[in-house]
Design a protein around this motif. Structure first.
Motif, PDB file in Angstrom:
ATOM      1  N   LYS A 245      79.565 -33.159  61.655  1.00 37.41           N
ATOM      2  CA  LYS A 245      80.305 -31.918  61.382  1.00 37.41           C
ATOM      3  C   LYS A 245      79.705 -31.243  60.146  1.00 37.41           C
ATOM      4  CE  LYS A 245      84.990 -33.195  62.932  1.00 37.41           C
ATOM      5  NZ  LYS A 245      84.861 -34.664  63.104  1.00 37.41           N
ATOM      6  N   SER A 246      79.832 -29.911  60.094  1.00 35.40           N
ATOM      7  CA  SER A 246      79.517 -29.221  58.847  1.00 35.40           C
ATOM      8  C   SER A 246      80.561 -28.147  58.591  1.00 35.40           C
ATOM      9  CB  SER A 246      78.105 -28.624  58.880  1.00 35.40           C
ATOM     10  OG  SER A 246      78.054 -27.530  59.764  1.00 35.40           O
ATOM     11  N   TYR A 247      80.746 -27.828  57.328  1.00 27.83           N
ATOM     12  CA  TYR A 247      81.780 -26.883  56.889  1.00 27.83           C
ATOM     13  C   TYR A 247      81.229 -26.128  55.688  1.00 27.83           C
ATOM     14  CZ  TYR A 247      86.131 -25.325  54.637  1.00 27.83           C
ATOM     15  OH  TYR A 247      87.115 -24.578  54.043  1.00 27.83           O
ATOM     16  N   ARG A 248      81.570 -24.848  55.596  1.00 29.07           N
ATOM     17  CA  ARG A 248      81.077 -24.007  54.493  1.00 29.07           C
ATOM     18  C   ARG A 248      82.166 -23.075  54.022  1.00 29.07           C
ATOM     19  NH1 ARG A 248      79.313 -18.853  53.190  1.00 29.07           N
ATOM     20  NH2 ARG A 248      77.359 -18.814  52.023  1.00 29.07           N
ATOM     21  N   LYS A 249      82.326 -22.991  52.722  1.00 30.18           N
ATOM     22  CA  LYS A 249      83.233 -21.982  52.178  1.00 30.18           C
ATOM     23  C   LYS A 249      82.726 -21.500  50.826  1.00 30.18           C
ATOM     24  CE  LYS A 249      87.970 -20.624  51.556  1.00 30.18           C
ATOM     25  NZ  LYS A 249      89.389 -21.034  51.589  1.00 30.18           N
ATOM     26  N   GLU A 250      82.934 -20.215  50.549  1.00 32.07           N
ATOM     27  CA  GLU A 250      82.662 -19.654  49.219  1.00 32.07           C
ATOM     28  C   GLU A 250      83.971 -19.523  48.452  1.00 32.07           C
ATOM     29  OE1 GLU A 250      80.661 -15.926  49.764  1.00 32.07           O
ATOM     30  OE2 GLU A 250      78.880 -16.862  50.648  1.00 32.07           O
ATOM     31  N   LEU A 251      83.942 -19.977  47.191  1.00 31.09           N
ATOM     32  CA  LEU A 251      85.062 -19.743  46.271  1.00 31.09           C
ATOM     33  C   LEU A 251      84.653 -18.611  45.328  1.00 31.09           C
ATOM     34  CD1 LEU A 251      85.775 -23.474  45.249  1.00 31.09           C
ATOM     35  CD2 LEU A 251      86.706 -22.216  47.208  1.00 31.09           C
ATOM     36  N   TRP A 252      85.511 -17.635  45.157  1.00 31.56           N
ATOM     37  CA  TRP A 252      85.185 -16.464  44.327  1.00 31.56           C
ATOM     38  C   TRP A 252      85.928 -16.506  43.003  1.00 31.56           C
ATOM     39  CZ3 TRP A 252      81.813 -12.398  45.279  1.00 31.56           C
ATOM     40  CH2 TRP A 252      81.184 -12.424  46.531  1.00 31.56           C
ATOM     41  N   PHE A 253      85.247 -16.030  41.965  1.00 33.27           N
ATOM     42  CA  PHE A 253      85.808 -15.996  40.611  1.00 33.27           C
ATOM     43  C   PHE A 253      85.527 -14.630  39.991  1.00 33.27           C
ATOM     44  CE2 PHE A 253      84.549 -20.220  41.728  1.00 33.27           C
ATOM     45  CZ  PHE A 253      85.659 -20.958  41.403  1.00 33.27           C
ATOM     46  N   ASN A 254      86.436 -14.221  39.122  1.00 31.56           N
ATOM     47  CA  ASN A 254      86.182 -13.031  38.309  1.00 31.56           C
ATOM     48  C   ASN A 254      86.730 -13.295  36.911  1.00 31.56           C
ATOM     49  OD1 ASN A 254      85.596 -10.533  37.311  1.00 31.56           O
ATOM     50  ND2 ASN A 254      86.583  -9.396  38.952  1.00 31.56           N
ATOM     51  N   ILE A 255      85.936 -14.031  36.137  1.00 34.17           N
ATOM     52  CA  ILE A 255      86.329 -14.458  34.794  1.00 34.17           C
ATOM     53  C   ILE A 255      86.128 -13.278  33.841  1.00 34.17           C
ATOM     54  CG2 ILE A 255      85.890 -16.137  32.960  1.00 34.17           C
ATOM     55  CD1 ILE A 255      86.691 -17.573  35.527  1.00 34.17           C
TER      56      ILE A 255
ATOM     57  N   ASP B 115      90.394 -29.001  55.317  1.00 36.24           N
ATOM     58  CA  ASP B 115      90.095 -28.053  56.409  1.00 36.24           C
ATOM     59  C   ASP B 115      88.904 -28.521  57.248  1.00 36.24           C
ATOM     60  OD1 ASP B 115      92.170 -26.556  55.426  1.00 36.24           O
ATOM     61  OD2 ASP B 115      90.914 -24.996  54.538  1.00 36.24           O
ATOM     62  N   SER B 116      87.965 -29.224  56.614  1.00 33.89           N
ATOM     63  CA  SER B 116      86.750 -29.668  57.330  1.00 33.89           C
ATOM     64  C   SER B 116      87.040 -30.827  58.275  1.00 33.89           C
ATOM     65  CB  SER B 116      85.678 -30.110  56.321  1.00 33.89           C
ATOM     66  OG  SER B 116      85.983 -31.395  55.789  1.00 33.89           O
ATOM     67  N   VAL B 117      88.138 -31.550  58.022  1.00 33.09           N
ATOM     68  CA  VAL B 117      88.505 -32.804  58.711  1.00 33.09           C
ATOM     69  C   VAL B 117      87.384 -33.850  58.717  1.00 33.09           C
ATOM     70  CG1 VAL B 117      90.319 -31.697  60.082  1.00 33.09           C
ATOM     71  CG2 VAL B 117      88.069 -32.051  61.122  1.00 33.09           C
TER      72      VAL B 117
ATOM     73  N   GLY C  53      88.347 -39.429  54.185  1.00 37.31           N
ATOM     74  CA  GLY C  53      88.870 -38.062  54.140  1.00 37.31           C
ATOM     75  C   GLY C  53      89.222 -37.549  52.754  1.00 37.31           C
ATOM     76  N   LYS C  54      88.897 -38.315  51.700  1.00 37.94           N
ATOM     77  CA  LYS C  54      89.211 -37.924  50.319  1.00 37.94           C
ATOM     78  C   LYS C  54      87.936 -37.825  49.480  1.00 37.94           C
ATOM     79  CE  LYS C  54      93.796 -38.959  50.692  1.00 37.94           C
ATOM     80  NZ  LYS C  54      94.884 -37.981  50.608  1.00 37.94           N
ATOM     81  N   LEU C  55      87.973 -37.033  48.401  1.00 37.18           N
ATOM     82  CA  LEU C  55      86.928 -37.056  47.376  1.00 37.18           C
ATOM     83  C   LEU C  55      86.952 -38.447  46.748  1.00 37.18           C
ATOM     84  CD1 LEU C  55      87.542 -33.616  45.590  1.00 37.18           C
ATOM     85  CD2 LEU C  55      85.836 -34.139  47.362  1.00 37.18           C
ATOM     86  N   ASP C  56      85.824 -39.126  46.744  1.00 37.44           N
ATOM     87  CA  ASP C  56      85.761 -40.513  46.283  1.00 37.44           C
ATOM     88  C   ASP C  56      85.505 -40.524  44.775  1.00 37.44           C
ATOM     89  OD1 ASP C  56      85.411 -43.227  45.977  1.00 37.44           O
ATOM     90  OD2 ASP C  56      84.293 -43.444  47.855  1.00 37.44           O
ATOM     91  N   PHE C  57      86.562 -40.352  44.015  1.00 38.54           N
ATOM     92  CA  PHE C  57      86.472 -40.100  42.574  1.00 38.54           C
ATOM     93  C   PHE C  57      86.987 -41.279  41.761  1.00 38.54           C
ATOM     94  CE2 PHE C  57      86.624 -35.160  42.188  1.00 38.54           C
ATOM     95  CZ  PHE C  57      85.246 -35.136  42.135  1.00 38.54           C
TER      96      PHE C  57
END
Lengths: 139, 139, 139
Positions: free
Chosen positions: C2-12, C31-33, C109-113
């Motif tokens: 699977k692949s998933y792509r998203k842009e996060l936008w900022f206006n600092i 969302d990527s599952v 399914g989690k960030l391995d932190f």
């Protein structure tokens, strides 16, 4: 797609140290039986690093001198992070300079390295048990 | 899962230089025919970098000035690594600051880049043949 | 795969700032599952960073002080990049020190932190809309 995960544990007694972890990562790669893919090796703690450089003690001394000159541990009171009761603000900054992680190609079941590349755990706030994550994906 | 591997070779005659390798990496990506995945681009030598920044000669001058001010090449005797007969301790440290590798997303068969992102080979100890690894995984 | 792509936008609105983007990356991962794989999170602009460290305001103050002492914004004329009409040469150099990207393992399914790892967007030349790319591959 195969995946593999292992934690490497350390308990460095000095505040700062560099440890060659290449053999441990190679063992993970053999256990994973992945032939083509990527290995991510990252510090799981934010006052430690994983990086790739030369296994030469003089160079490690130079890294230590460079980092301590740029971001001295003392006086502790020069860092606002240490107002929280910590004394490791310098370790968080040193880790940013040296980096959190290395991503390494796997080719033919081996770490795809140049002649002198070795993987190091960089400890900047020792004296307790800390971990490195090895995550492998591929086929 | 597809995988692709290529070495890019350099022989920089000056001690330090920055070379835009984006076209070579784009060619690798086309040859791989991977549409979705990741590209790892890393220096295979520990006195060189791969990094992403702006292709602007004034900025490259600023990088050079910044690095040389922070980690001067001379006097050579200030670094314990150079006691081994090398003169490139500064290059190992400069590479740590600039980084070993870049990991780049592949989307729709292209490098998924912002408007100004370009990939550079950073040489800090030139005068001989050295390599960059391009490893692509995906589908 | 699977692949998933998203842009996060900022206006600092300030020139420099650190923003914790861990919740946004966790949402992308849900969302990527994807259950096992890697997440790449990178600044798409070359005067900004993505990095992993502690969410502690004193430490962020220390990062800011360290970077501004090492690579001061002013006087603008000290940087050749600024001869082009820009005033952000320091931001390009600060971003090199803090890094462009983080690669994070996905496990179950989690960030391995580790316990304190948080993902930050580091802005060094704010005042306009800028983006971070989240790319996920795995199964």
């Amino acid at each position: 797609m195969k995946s593999y995960r292992k934690e490497l544990w350390f308990n460095i007694q000095t505040r700062r140290s560099f440890v060659n972890i290449t053999p441990e990562v190679e063992k993970c790669l053999r256990d994973s039986v992945v032939q083509e893919g990527l290995v991510l090796v990252n510090a799981m703690h934010i006052s430690a690093s994983v990086f790739i450089n030369d296994d030469e003690s003089g160079l490690h001394h130079d890294f230590e001198q460079f980092l301590e000159r740029l971001v001295p541990h003392e006086p502790i009171g020069q860092y606002r992070h240490n107002d929280t009761g910590e004394d490791n603000a310098d370790a968080h900054i040193k880790r940013q300079i040296m980096g959190r992680e290395a991503v390494i190609a796997i080719t033919g079941g081996k770490l795809d390295f140049g002649p002198w590349e070795q993987i190091f755990y960089g400890e900047f706030d020792g004296g307790r048990r800390k971990r490195v994550l090895v995550k492998i994906i591929g086929e």
